[in-house]
Design a protein around this motif. Structure first.
Motif, PDB file in Angstrom:
ATOM      1  N   GLN A 111      14.153  -5.590  12.906  1.00 29.56           N
ATOM      2  CA  GLN A 111      12.399  -4.996  12.789  1.00 29.56           C
ATOM      3  C   GLN A 111      11.896  -5.425  11.369  1.00 29.56           C
ATOM      4  O   GLN A 111      12.842  -5.317  10.321  1.00 29.56           O
ATOM      5  CB  GLN A 111      12.511  -3.406  12.591  1.00 29.56           C
ATOM      6  N   PRO A 112      10.809  -5.793  11.268  1.00 25.79           N
ATOM      7  CA  PRO A 112      10.108  -6.112  10.103  1.00 25.79           C
ATOM      8  C   PRO A 112      10.061  -4.936   8.903  1.00 25.79           C
ATOM      9  O   PRO A 112      10.107  -4.011   9.465  1.00 25.79           O
ATOM     10  CB  PRO A 112       8.607  -6.651  10.143  1.00 25.79           C
ATOM     11  N   GLY A 113      10.352  -5.233   7.840  1.00 25.21           N
ATOM     12  CA  GLY A 113      10.790  -4.187   6.704  1.00 25.21           C
ATOM     13  C   GLY A 113       9.309  -3.528   6.338  1.00 25.21           C
ATOM     14  O   GLY A 113       8.276  -4.336   6.468  1.00 25.21           O
ATOM     15  N   GLN A 114       9.462  -2.758   5.520  1.00 26.67           N
ATOM     16  CA  GLN A 114       8.284  -1.737   5.077  1.00 26.67           C
ATOM     17  C   GLN A 114       7.773  -2.263   3.751  1.00 26.67           C
ATOM     18  O   GLN A 114       8.613  -2.556   2.813  1.00 26.67           O
ATOM     19  CB  GLN A 114       8.349  -0.247   5.278  1.00 26.67           C
ATOM     20  N   ASP A 115       6.417  -2.143   3.360  1.00 29.05           N
ATOM     21  CA  ASP A 115       6.006  -2.139   2.034  1.00 29.05           C
ATOM     22  C   ASP A 115       6.690  -1.107   1.096  1.00 29.05           C
ATOM     23  O   ASP A 115       6.733   0.000   1.766  1.00 29.05           O
ATOM     24  CB  ASP A 115       4.455  -2.385   2.052  1.00 29.05           C
ATOM     25  N   ALA A 116       6.640  -1.415  -0.124  1.00 33.88           N
ATOM     26  CA  ALA A 116       7.299  -0.247  -1.081  1.00 33.88           C
ATOM     27  C   ALA A 116       5.963  -0.234  -2.019  1.00 33.88           C
ATOM     28  O   ALA A 116       5.423  -1.311  -2.399  1.00 33.88           O
ATOM     29  CB  ALA A 116       8.456  -0.515  -1.420  1.00 33.88           C
ATOM     30  N   LEU A 117       5.896   0.845  -2.572  1.00 34.38           N
ATOM     31  CA  LEU A 117       4.925   1.085  -3.916  1.00 34.38           C
ATOM     32  C   LEU A 117       5.686   1.760  -4.898  1.00 34.38           C
ATOM     33  O   LEU A 117       6.313   2.628  -4.867  1.00 34.38           O
ATOM     34  CB  LEU A 117       3.985   2.279  -3.334  1.00 34.38           C
ATOM     35  N   LEU A 118       5.562   1.095  -6.221  1.00 37.28           N
ATOM     36  CA  LEU A 118       6.089   1.608  -7.228  1.00 37.28           C
ATOM     37  C   LEU A 118       5.240   2.024  -8.346  1.00 37.28           C
ATOM     38  O   LEU A 118       4.031   1.099  -8.360  1.00 37.28           O
ATOM     39  CB  LEU A 118       7.138   0.735  -7.638  1.00 37.28           C
ATOM     40  N   ARG A 119       5.080   2.897  -9.130  1.00 39.52           N
ATOM     41  CA  ARG A 119       4.258   3.058 -10.336  1.00 39.52           C
ATOM     42  C   ARG A 119       4.899   2.847 -11.513  1.00 39.52           C
ATOM     43  O   ARG A 119       6.060   3.243 -11.848  1.00 39.52           O
ATOM     44  CB  ARG A 119       3.572   4.521 -10.024  1.00 39.52           C
ATOM     45  N   THR A 120       3.984   2.315 -12.529  1.00 38.92           N
ATOM     46  CA  THR A 120       4.450   2.010 -13.759  1.00 38.92           C
ATOM     47  C   THR A 120       3.454   2.300 -14.879  1.00 38.92           C
ATOM     48  O   THR A 120       2.251   2.299 -14.407  1.00 38.92           O
ATOM     49  CB  THR A 120       5.010   0.645 -13.957  1.00 38.92           C
ATOM     50  N   ARG A 121       3.858   2.665 -15.950  1.00 36.10           N
ATOM     51  CA  ARG A 121       2.975   3.082 -17.183  1.00 36.10           C
ATOM     52  C   ARG A 121       2.878   1.887 -18.381  1.00 36.10           C
ATOM     53  O   ARG A 121       4.005   1.754 -18.587  1.00 36.10           O
ATOM     54  CB  ARG A 121       3.263   4.392 -17.926  1.00 36.10           C
ATOM     55  N   ILE A 122       2.102   1.592 -18.812  1.00 30.33           N
ATOM     56  CA  ILE A 122       1.717   0.642 -19.892  1.00 30.33           C
ATOM     57  C   ILE A 122       0.968   1.287 -20.778  1.00 30.33           C
ATOM     58  O   ILE A 122       0.114   2.132 -20.574  1.00 30.33           O
ATOM     59  CB  ILE A 122       1.150  -0.620 -19.508  1.00 30.33           C
ATOM     60  N   THR A 123       1.000   0.628 -22.060  1.00 27.78           N
ATOM     61  CA  THR A 123       0.165   1.142 -23.222  1.00 27.78           C
ATOM     62  C   THR A 123      -1.307   0.222 -23.077  1.00 27.78           C
ATOM     63  O   THR A 123      -1.034  -0.879 -22.345  1.00 27.78           O
ATOM     64  CB  THR A 123       0.706   0.754 -24.569  1.00 27.78           C
TER      65      THR A 123
END
Ligand SMILES: [Zn+2]
Ligand SMILES: [Zn+2]
Length: 378
Positions: A111-123
């Motif tokens: 099966q095709p894999g799922q997208d993933a979401l990640l959050r990051t903080r920058i200055t």
């Protein structure tokens, strides 16, 4: 879409209840699963006939059919006086795929894999200059032991004994409607229709494992708050080692103590002592990238006035150039004065009064003191 219930049973619109029952029995004998084991088309015809009979023997439902409607069409919402008796709705949903049943047959193991979401903080400094950031990702990656096969020894999967490879099993329940046939996902193979006999011990036959890894993401200068950067094929690897989805990194910018962002522009407030505002001055400050900026405070600068520094704002993401930097002047009036300063300011006031007396003269001096007097109340 309204089903042709009369057509399914092969009876006319004027058919009596007896005619309907007779037509149903004839079809049931012909298409019953016991008579046609494994014949999917026959099973489908059998189901349709059962439902058609049920609908046409119910005067209320038949009325809806005669009016050109479909009493079992769930998209039309609740049906008055509809499925009163004992959850028939669910059975009918099974018949017609009311829950969106997909195409028949086993699921593909890969099966095709799922997208993933990640959050990051920058200055804001990083958003201003751009930054390469290392992020830690926890996603499914390809199992390095079986390379996605899921097998411990490289053997091909075998056909599931329980469902014969169909991925689903059927059961017939006898009810007052007649025989009701339902399909379920095969519990033995979980719908894949095949079984890995000796699964890979590392991934349990899934073909993928959860793994923590570090990725470097290139955050461009000028990135806006909440924007997402797509990293192709860095998302979840699919079941059976299927192609990985994408990884999206959502970038959030922390608030800054001095600078405030508004689109491509930057704003800040500079505090200028009233004497500097009156006489003019230079204020030096450090920009977001560490460079020194010099602000020219013109003589007679007013509170709230802003100084524009063209091209000193944020980089524009999709266009050339940069936004502007706006320095908003906050004129500071001393809240307490020592004796000497007070005396000096008193002198300025006297001078100011004297100048006002000869105001008609409109000397350069007079206008400067007028400004001082009116703006700063000294
Ligand atoms: Zn494996
Ligand atoms: Zn099975």
């Amino acid at each position: 879409m309204a089903l042709d219930y009369y057509g399914i049973l092969g009876v006319g619109k004027d058919a009596s209840d007896q005619d309907i029952k007779k037509a149903y029995r004839k079809l049931a004998r012909k298409y019953h699963p016991d008579v046609n084991p494994g014949d999917e088309e026959a099973a489908e015809k059998f189901r349709e006939a059962s439902v058609a009979q049920e609908v046409l023997l119910d005067p209320q439902k038949r009325q809806i059919v005669d009016a050109g409607g479909d009493p079992l069409d769930r998209s039309q919402g609740g049906m008055p006086g509809g499925f009163g008796g004992g959850g028939l709705g669910d059975i009918f949903a099974e018949f017609f795929g009311g829950g969106g049943a997909g195409p028949r047959g086993p699921k593909s193991r890969v099966q095709p894999g799922q997208d993933a979401l990640l959050r990051t903080r920058i200055t804001l400094e990083d958003a201003f200059a751009g930054v390469k950031k290392t992020i830690t990702v926890d996603t499914a990656v390809l199992c390095e032991r079986c390379h996605g096969d899921g097998s411990a020894n490289g053997e091909k999967p075998v056909t599931c004994q329980q469902c014969g490879g169909a991925g689903e099993v059927q059961s017939v329940q006898r009810s007052f409607l007649g025989n009701v046939m339902t399909s379920h996902q095969c519990p033995n193979c979980r719908g894949y229709g095949e079984i890995i006999q000796d699964p890979c011990s590392h991934c349990g036959g899934d073909g993928r494992v959860k793994k923590r890894r570090d990725l470097t993401v290139n955050i461009p200068a000028g990135i806006g708050d909440g924007m997402r950067i797509r990293m192709g094929s860095q998302g979840e690897v699919g079941h059976g080692g299927g192609p990985a989805g994408d990884l999206y990194v959502e970038v959030h910018t922390q608030a800054h103590k001095i600078f405030e962002r508004e689109g491509d522009d930057l704003h800040l407030t500079v505090r200028v002592p009233m004497v500097d505002a009156a006489l003019g001055s230079k204020v030096s400050m450090t920009h977001l990238d560490g460079s020194e900026l010099e602000l020219e405070i013109a003589p007679g600068t007013q509170p709230g006035q802003s100084i524009t520094l063209q091209g000193q704002g944020m980089a524009r993401l999709r266009r050339e150039g940069r936004g502007n930097l706006y320095a908003h002047v906050d004129v500071q009036v001393p809240t307490s004065l020592d004796r000497k300063t007070r005396e000096l300011l008193e002198q300025v006031r006297e001078r100011s009064d004297a100048v006002t007396a000869i105001h008609d003269g409109q000397t350069e001096e007079a206008s400067v003191f007028d400004r001082l007097r009116n703006r700063f109340r000294i």
